[in-house]
Design a protein around this motif. Structure first.
Motif, PDB file in Angstrom:
ATOM      1  N   SER A 276     -49.103  24.892  71.289  1.00 39.53           N
ATOM      2  CA  SER A 276     -48.131  24.290  70.367  1.00 39.53           C
ATOM      3  C   SER A 276     -46.856  25.129  70.281  1.00 39.53           C
ATOM      4  O   SER A 276     -45.738  24.570  70.247  1.00 39.53           O
ATOM      5  N   ASP A 277     -46.989  26.454  70.267  1.00 37.06           N
ATOM      6  CA  ASP A 277     -45.796  27.311  70.204  1.00 37.06           C
ATOM      7  C   ASP A 277     -44.961  27.208  71.474  1.00 37.06           C
ATOM      8  O   ASP A 277     -43.738  27.268  71.430  1.00 37.06           O
ATOM      9  N   VAL A 278     -45.639  27.052  72.611  1.00 34.43           N
ATOM     10  CA  VAL A 278     -44.926  26.910  73.882  1.00 34.43           C
ATOM     11  C   VAL A 278     -44.096  25.633  73.873  1.00 34.43           C
ATOM     12  O   VAL A 278     -42.915  25.633  74.250  1.00 34.43           O
ATOM     13  N   VAL A 279     -44.698  24.542  73.419  1.00 30.31           N
ATOM     14  CA  VAL A 279     -43.983  23.261  73.344  1.00 30.31           C
ATOM     15  C   VAL A 279     -42.805  23.365  72.380  1.00 30.31           C
ATOM     16  O   VAL A 279     -41.710  22.869  72.672  1.00 30.31           O
ATOM     17  N   ASN A 280     -43.004  24.034  71.254  1.00 27.81           N
ATOM     18  CA  ASN A 280     -41.917  24.183  70.271  1.00 27.81           C
ATOM     19  C   ASN A 280     -40.748  24.970  70.845  1.00 27.81           C
ATOM     20  O   ASN A 280     -39.584  24.596  70.668  1.00 27.81           O
ATOM     21  N   VAL A 281     -41.044  26.056  71.538  1.00 25.35           N
ATOM     22  CA  VAL A 281     -39.985  26.874  72.137  1.00 25.35           C
ATOM     23  C   VAL A 281     -39.208  26.069  73.170  1.00 25.35           C
ATOM     24  O   VAL A 281     -37.973  26.109  73.218  1.00 25.35           O
ATOM     25  N   MET A 282     -39.913  25.320  74.002  1.00 24.17           N
ATOM     26  CA  MET A 282     -39.245  24.513  75.027  1.00 24.17           C
ATOM     27  C   MET A 282     -38.433  23.385  74.406  1.00 24.17           C
ATOM     28  O   MET A 282     -37.321  23.082  74.863  1.00 24.17           O
ATOM     29  N   SER A 283     -38.964  22.762  73.369  1.00 28.67           N
ATOM     30  CA  SER A 283     -38.270  21.626  72.751  1.00 28.67           C
ATOM     31  C   SER A 283     -37.018  22.054  72.000  1.00 28.67           C
ATOM     32  O   SER A 283     -36.033  21.311  71.931  1.00 28.67           O
ATOM     33  N   LEU A 309     -35.870  15.874  75.615  1.00 31.32           N
ATOM     34  CA  LEU A 309     -36.035  14.881  76.680  1.00 31.32           C
ATOM     35  C   LEU A 309     -36.743  15.475  77.897  1.00 31.32           C
ATOM     36  O   LEU A 309     -37.573  14.817  78.529  1.00 31.32           O
ATOM     37  N   ILE A 310     -36.403  16.717  78.229  1.00 20.32           N
ATOM     38  CA  ILE A 310     -37.055  17.374  79.368  1.00 20.32           C
ATOM     39  C   ILE A 310     -38.553  17.497  79.119  1.00 20.32           C
ATOM     40  O   ILE A 310     -39.377  17.160  79.980  1.00 20.32           O
ATOM     41  N   VAL A 311     -38.913  17.965  77.931  1.00 17.69           N
ATOM     42  CA  VAL A 311     -40.330  18.118  77.589  1.00 17.69           C
ATOM     43  C   VAL A 311     -41.023  16.762  77.617  1.00 17.69           C
ATOM     44  O   VAL A 311     -42.119  16.607  78.168  1.00 17.69           O
ATOM     45  N   GLU A 312     -40.375  15.765  77.037  1.00 16.97           N
ATOM     46  CA  GLU A 312     -40.953  14.418  76.976  1.00 16.97           C
ATOM     47  C   GLU A 312     -41.172  13.844  78.380  1.00 16.97           C
ATOM     48  O   GLU A 312     -42.189  13.205  78.649  1.00 16.97           O
ATOM     49  N   SER A 313     -40.226  14.093  79.269  1.00 13.39           N
ATOM     50  CA  SER A 313     -40.316  13.527  80.621  1.00 13.39           C
ATOM     51  C   SER A 313     -41.472  14.135  81.411  1.00 13.39           C
ATOM     52  O   SER A 313     -42.098  13.457  82.232  1.00 13.39           O
ATOM     53  N   LEU A 314     -41.769  15.422  81.168  1.00 15.68           N
ATOM     54  CA  LEU A 314     -42.873  16.079  81.875  1.00 15.68           C
ATOM     55  C   LEU A 314     -44.222  15.464  81.519  1.00 15.68           C
ATOM     56  O   LEU A 314     -45.153  15.470  82.330  1.00 15.68           O
ATOM     57  N   ALA A 315     -44.320  14.932  80.289  1.00 14.25           N
ATOM     58  CA  ALA A 315     -45.598  14.421  79.803  1.00 14.25           C
ATOM     59  C   ALA A 315     -45.913  13.000  80.268  1.00 14.25           C
ATOM     60  O   ALA A 315     -47.041  12.539  80.118  1.00 14.25           O
ATOM     61  N   LYS A 316     -44.938  12.306  80.847  1.00 17.56           N
ATOM     62  CA  LYS A 316     -45.115  10.894  81.168  1.00 17.56           C
ATOM     63  C   LYS A 316     -45.977  10.674  82.411  1.00 17.56           C
ATOM     64  O   LYS A 316     -46.211  11.571  83.215  1.00 17.56           O
ATOM     65  N   ASN A 317     -46.438   9.429  82.568  1.00 15.53           N
ATOM     66  CA  ASN A 317     -47.213   9.027  83.745  1.00 15.53           C
ATOM     67  C   ASN A 317     -46.306   8.836  84.955  1.00 15.53           C
ATOM     68  O   ASN A 317     -45.160   8.429  84.797  1.00 15.53           O
ATOM     69  N   LEU A 382     -53.532  23.144  82.263  1.00 12.50           N
ATOM     70  CA  LEU A 382     -53.958  22.976  80.874  1.00 12.50           C
ATOM     71  C   LEU A 382     -52.765  22.723  79.960  1.00 12.50           C
ATOM     72  O   LEU A 382     -52.867  21.980  78.980  1.00 12.50           O
ATOM     73  N   PHE A 383     -51.626  23.324  80.289  1.00 12.08           N
ATOM     74  CA  PHE A 383     -50.416  23.096  79.504  1.00 12.08           C
ATOM     75  C   PHE A 383     -49.954  21.645  79.640  1.00 12.08           C
ATOM     76  O   PHE A 383     -49.624  20.997  78.645  1.00 12.08           O
ATOM     77  N   LEU A 384     -49.921  21.118  80.853  1.00 13.36           N
ATOM     78  CA  LEU A 384     -49.496  19.732  81.039  1.00 13.36           C
ATOM     79  C   LEU A 384     -50.462  18.774  80.355  1.00 13.36           C
ATOM     80  O   LEU A 384     -50.048  17.786  79.748  1.00 13.36           O
ATOM     81  N   PHE A 385     -51.747  19.081  80.432  1.00 17.25           N
ATOM     82  CA  PHE A 385     -52.744  18.247  79.756  1.00 17.25           C
ATOM     83  C   PHE A 385     -52.492  18.247  78.244  1.00 17.25           C
ATOM     84  O   PHE A 385     -52.549  17.195  77.598  1.00 17.25           O
ATOM     85  N   TYR A 386     -52.197  19.418  77.685  1.00 14.33           N
ATOM     86  CA  TYR A 386     -51.876  19.500  76.252  1.00 14.33           C
ATOM     87  C   TYR A 386     -50.621  18.697  75.935  1.00 14.33           C
ATOM     88  O   TYR A 386     -50.552  18.003  74.915  1.00 14.33           O
ATOM     89  N   LEU A 387     -49.635  18.784  76.814  1.00 13.68           N
ATOM     90  CA  LEU A 387     -48.384  18.056  76.621  1.00 13.68           C
ATOM     91  C   LEU A 387     -48.635  16.553  76.569  1.00 13.68           C
ATOM     92  O   LEU A 387     -47.991  15.822  75.808  1.00 13.68           O
TER      93      LEU A 387
END
Length: 394
Positions: A276-283, A309-317, A382-387
């Motif tokens: 969660s902290d990694v995602v927050n820092v990136m966002s 937007l960058i973080v969101e795009s990484l999580a998409k299918n 594991l990070f991408l899966f969490y994302l």
């Protein structure tokens, strides 16, 4: 005796019942045989390189045996660390210390006891001999965690050690490669190189099919295939997901894996991961210092700046561990309604550069992605899966 799920699906240790052997670089030769060959080559250092969570350590445990592995991490070393002190300590050898001796003296009828302390340092030759006599293999995991200076020092120490026939395996990631090892002129001709490829979906599916069969739980080939895509080429992640499914099935007293349980299992699995902290820092990106950032309204009615937007795009299918810039840019623009203004390509590249600098200055867990040579690499599945499954707002 009926096996328990935790005996079959083991994300953090050797998976006795679900181990899957793979072939080395389409040669038809199993990785296990390749590693065995490398370890039998006297005077050579074995370098294993491959993406995170791909089973590199498990491969070592399978071939060498858990009792014969002495595992250290690049994180165990800083520039002031004595390499051989760490190597000795891992097998309980007293590398550095003091010996106290007692001597009795007699003068006339008077006796005196005299203590004398002497410092000693165990020679590296004796450490190496201990490893050889006891058939120990030194495995240096996460070699990239050591500083560049320390990597060079370690390479220098290893050159002499392998000449004396100490068996050593160095494990590292591909994009933070062990250059101090592979590009060291002194080690030229003394390296056995093993590149671990990402897992194929067919091999990952085999983990699920094997494990659920052991537990008398039914799973269709189609559902196992879905799992093999979502585990992002990682056998460890497949073990995690399957164990989560077992826990959910036990709670419902069911023994069939159906598609309707998968999303719940994915979200349940992310409870194990602390990103969660990694995602927050990136966002959030760097400190804006009072400047307002441009916000973009997305098709899902969120308002995000370019970092979001960058973080969101990484999580998409579809889930992808490596993509070029144009693919990433297309994902970003697809998040924004057709008629709305899109960010320009140079702005996106600038934001990626900023993200790279932020993450490089932080602890290892934050280095989950890398922007390099026009590509973005997700280093930790594991990070991408969490994302994709671990954020509560999704």
């Amino acid at each position: 005796m009926q096996l328990k799920a935790e005996n079959v699906f083991k994300p953090g240790s050797f998976p006795e019942y679900t181990y899957v052997s793979r072939n080395y670089e389409n040669t038809g030769i199993p990785y296990e045989l390749r590693l065995k060959q490398a370890l039998r080559t006297a005077g050579c250092l074995t370098s294993i390189i491959g993406p995170s969570k791909m089973g590199k350590t498990i491969l070592c445990e399978k071939v060498i045996g858990i009792d014969n592995i002495v595992e250290i991490s690049g994180a165990d070393f800083d520039i002031n660390t004595d390499f051989w002190a760490i190597v000795a300590a891992k097998v309980g050898l007293p590398y550095l210390g003091e010996i106290t001796t007692e001597r009795e003296t007699i003068e006339g009828n008077h006796r005196e006891n005299e203590e004398q302390k002497e410092r000693y340092i165990l020679s590296k030759d004796k450490v190496i001999q201990y490893y050889k006599d006891n058939e120990k293999v030194l495995v240096i995991d996460d070699f990239h965690y050591a500083s560049k200076e320390m990597q060079i020092k370690m390479a220098q120490q290893l050159k002499d050690a392998i000449r004396r026939e100490l068996k050593v395996v160095v494990v590292s990631l591909p994009h933070r490669a062990d250059d101090a090892i592979r590009q060291n002129a002194d080690l030229s001709g003394r390296l056995s190189l093993i590149n671990i490829e990402t897992w194929k979906e067919s091999d990952l599916k085999e983990i699920a099919l094997k494990g659920f069969k052991q537990l008398n739980i039914k799973i269709s080939d189609e559902v196992a295939s879905q799992l093999s895509v979502e585990c992002l080429t990682s056998p460890q992640l497949m073990q995690y997901i399957c164990l989560s499914i077992c826990t959910l099935l036990e709670d419902k007293n069911e023994n069939v894996v159906k598609t309707d349980i998968l999303k719940t299992a994915y979200r349940f699995t992310t409870v194990n991961f602390n990103y969660s902290d990694v995602v927050n820092v990136m966002s959030k990106g760097p400190n804006p210092r009072g400047k307002k950032r441009k916000l973009f309204k997305t098709v899902s009615q969120k308002e995000l700046d370019l970092y979001g937007l960058i973080v969101e795009s990484l999580a998409k299918n579809p889930p992808i561990m490596e993509m070029n810039f144009d693919m990433l840019y297309d994902r970003i623009t697809n998040l924004i309604p057709i008629d709305n203004i899109k960010p320009d390509k140079q702005s996106v590249k600038n934001h990626l550069n900023n993200l790279q600098m932020i993450l490089e200055d932080k602890e290892e867990i934050y280095k989950a992605i890398e922007w390099k040579d026009g590509k973005i690499y997700i280093l930790d599945p594991l990070f991408l899966f969490y994302l994709r499954w671990g954020r509560m707002d999704e």
